[in-house]
Enzyme design. Sequence first.
Site, PDB file in Angstrom:
ATOM      1  N   GLY A 110       0.817  -1.205   0.000  1.00  0.00           N
ATOM      2  CA  GLY A 110       0.000   0.000   0.000  1.00  0.00           C
ATOM      3  C   GLY A 110       0.851   1.255   0.000  1.00  0.00           C
ATOM      4  N   SER A 111       0.196   2.403  -0.123  1.00  0.00           N
ATOM      5  CA  SER A 111       0.910   3.658  -0.352  1.00  0.00           C
ATOM      6  C   SER A 111       1.785   4.074   0.830  1.00  0.00           C
ATOM      7  CB  SER A 111      -0.085   4.769  -0.685  1.00  0.00           C
ATOM      8  OG  SER A 111      -1.031   4.934   0.358  1.00  0.00           O
ATOM      9  N   THR A 112       1.299   3.936   2.055  1.00  0.00           N
ATOM     10  CA  THR A 112       2.096   4.339   3.213  1.00  0.00           C
ATOM     11  C   THR A 112       3.233   3.357   3.453  1.00  0.00           C
ATOM     12  OG1 THR A 112       0.066   5.259   4.174  1.00  0.00           O
ATOM     13  CG2 THR A 112       1.979   5.111   5.607  1.00  0.00           C
ATOM     14  N   GLY A 147       0.350  -0.772   6.404  1.00  0.00           N
ATOM     15  CA  GLY A 147      -0.704   0.228   6.463  1.00  0.00           C
ATOM     16  C   GLY A 147      -2.048  -0.407   6.751  1.00  0.00           C
ATOM     17  N   LYS A 196      -8.143  -4.190   6.040  1.00  0.00           N
ATOM     18  CA  LYS A 196      -7.079  -4.124   5.063  1.00  0.00           C
ATOM     19  C   LYS A 196      -7.516  -4.863   3.806  1.00  0.00           C
ATOM     20  CE  LYS A 196      -2.878  -4.975   6.297  1.00  0.00           C
ATOM     21  NZ  LYS A 196      -2.422  -3.854   5.424  1.00  0.00           N
ATOM     22  N   GLU A 203      -0.585 -10.362   3.690  1.00  0.00           N
ATOM     23  CA  GLU A 203      -0.326  -9.407   4.774  1.00  0.00           C
ATOM     24  C   GLU A 203      -0.679 -10.017   6.134  1.00  0.00           C
ATOM     25  OE1 GLU A 203      -1.183  -5.252   2.313  1.00  0.00           O
ATOM     26  OE2 GLU A 203      -2.817  -6.273   3.350  1.00  0.00           O
TER      27      GLU A 203
END
Length: 232
Positions: A28-30, A83, A95, A104
Amino acid sequence: MSDRQKTHAAAAAFDYVEEGMTLGLGSGSTAEIFVRMLGERVRNGLNIKGVPTSDQTADLARDVGIPLLDVDHVDQIAVTIDGADEVDGRFQLIKGGGGRHLREKLIARASDLMVVIVDESKLVSTLGQFPLPVEVDPFGFSITARQIYQALSKAGVSKPDVQLRRKGDGLDPFITDGGNYILDCGCGEIPDASAVDVGLKDLPGVVEHGLFLNMARVVIVGEDHQARVMEL
């Protein structure tokens, strides 16, 4: 503004990283921001190894020079940094917006500590505004979808909306790294996440779902000028 918050959250996660650790690398982005930062530290001499939670994370980690371990050759994962799409006050998570929640969750469960890094927009009082992803076997997925609807309703979700996730073209089904489909379940509100967890696990077509319960012990919230660290 969100990118700044994500960067502050990712930077604060290094308080939980020590020399010689094996780290779970989230998606993910973070998490991507964290992986890029980690690569810079590795280039500056930090000795760690990573276990990626997705093919995309693995590719990024290799690009920035992070040494990786095959998950089947790992004895211990000290910390996973990942994230979330939603986090409530009990550190319950949704998530799977990127479709990687199965791996994950596997990596997070195998870790001594899960640290979640998010921006302020991910904090909620009750889970459910973000659609709950449920990874399912493609075989008989329409049957599984009906059973998921029934399970969610039984667990107290009012009028759940179960939709097959599709690729960007809107035609073909989205395929996970594990070769499965995802059913995105619009819940609006999940009054009892534990009941949903139990109900979905009972269904034979369900591979895994995006509720992460009793897993995160640290949540780092990126703010405009700093990060706020919360621990259970």
